[in-house]
Write a protein that holds these residues in place. Sequence first.
Motif, PDB file in Angstrom:
ATOM      1  N   ARG A   1      12.879 -30.108 -42.337  1.00  0.00           N
ATOM      2  CA  ARG A   1      13.731 -31.236 -41.955  1.00  0.00           C
ATOM      3  C   ARG A   1      13.197 -31.919 -40.711  1.00  0.00           C
ATOM      4  O   ARG A   1      12.309 -31.418 -40.029  1.00  0.00           O
ATOM      5  CB  ARG A   1      15.153 -30.759 -41.703  1.00  0.00           C
ATOM      6  N   THR A   2      13.791 -33.076 -40.416  1.00  0.00           N
ATOM      7  CA  THR A   2      13.538 -33.766 -39.159  1.00  0.00           C
ATOM      8  C   THR A   2      14.878 -34.135 -38.537  1.00  0.00           C
ATOM      9  O   THR A   2      15.794 -34.570 -39.244  1.00  0.00           O
ATOM     10  CB  THR A   2      12.677 -35.034 -39.333  1.00  0.00           C
TER      11      THR A   2
ATOM     12  N   ASP B   1      13.682 -22.980 -38.559  1.00  0.00           N
ATOM     13  CA  ASP B   1      14.595 -23.059 -37.412  1.00  0.00           C
ATOM     14  C   ASP B   1      14.236 -21.974 -36.399  1.00  0.00           C
ATOM     15  O   ASP B   1      13.235 -21.261 -36.557  1.00  0.00           O
ATOM     16  CB  ASP B   1      16.055 -22.977 -37.867  1.00  0.00           C
ATOM     17  N   GLU B   2      15.091 -21.818 -35.373  1.00  0.00           N
ATOM     18  CA  GLU B   2      14.819 -20.856 -34.300  1.00  0.00           C
ATOM     19  C   GLU B   2      14.751 -19.412 -34.821  1.00  0.00           C
ATOM     20  O   GLU B   2      14.058 -18.561 -34.268  1.00  0.00           O
ATOM     21  CB  GLU B   2      15.887 -20.943 -33.201  1.00  0.00           C
ATOM     22  N   ALA B   3      15.485 -19.129 -35.901  1.00  0.00           N
ATOM     23  CA  ALA B   3      15.512 -17.776 -36.467  1.00  0.00           C
ATOM     24  C   ALA B   3      14.371 -17.542 -37.456  1.00  0.00           C
ATOM     25  O   ALA B   3      14.239 -16.458 -38.016  1.00  0.00           O
ATOM     26  CB  ALA B   3      16.855 -17.531 -37.153  1.00  0.00           C
TER      27      ALA B   3
END
Length: 187
Positions: free
Chosen positions: A149-150, A141-143
């Motif tokens: 995942r999609t 993710d951004e972090a």
Amino acid sequence: MRRWLNKWPLFRQLTGSDRLGLGSAVQSGRSRQMRARTENAEKVAKSICPYCAVGCGQRIFVSNGTITQIEGDSDSPISRGRLCPKGSASKQLVTSPTRERWVRYRRPYATDWEYLPLDTAMDMIADRVIETRERTWQKTDEAGAPVQRTEGIASLGGAALDNEENYLMKKLYTALGAVQIENQARI
């Protein structure tokens, strides 16, 4: 005269050895030559009725690669050899001459529908799912936390689906990495 009377089942029953009328006395010439659809089956496959969530067992009789009969499976602890009217008619689901064996497809920007073989349509769907999954796959993710995942694939199940169908859909979409998996019954 006796030959004419012998055509009557009641006369044969009263004058022959089958006094209760449970065997040959009540059979016509035509019925003597009839055979059960299951008699010459080359293969018997066990299956589950596709209509509801009860899961009644079925025995599918196959001859020459064609389904000749579907009946209840007496080994099934759920239905013990019995089927409801829909289950009893499930042979028609796969052998009906009116069964659709083609998919109607309208290409992007086209104005007319075309018929495609079912195998071609299934391959097109699989190709699109694989392409979408590869294009929208997120490892982190951004972090920077791993997510694997999609968000390019989602599922909205319907209340007309039974528990088994919803269960299998949930497993499929989870295995594909989808996170938006919902059902109309929960909304």
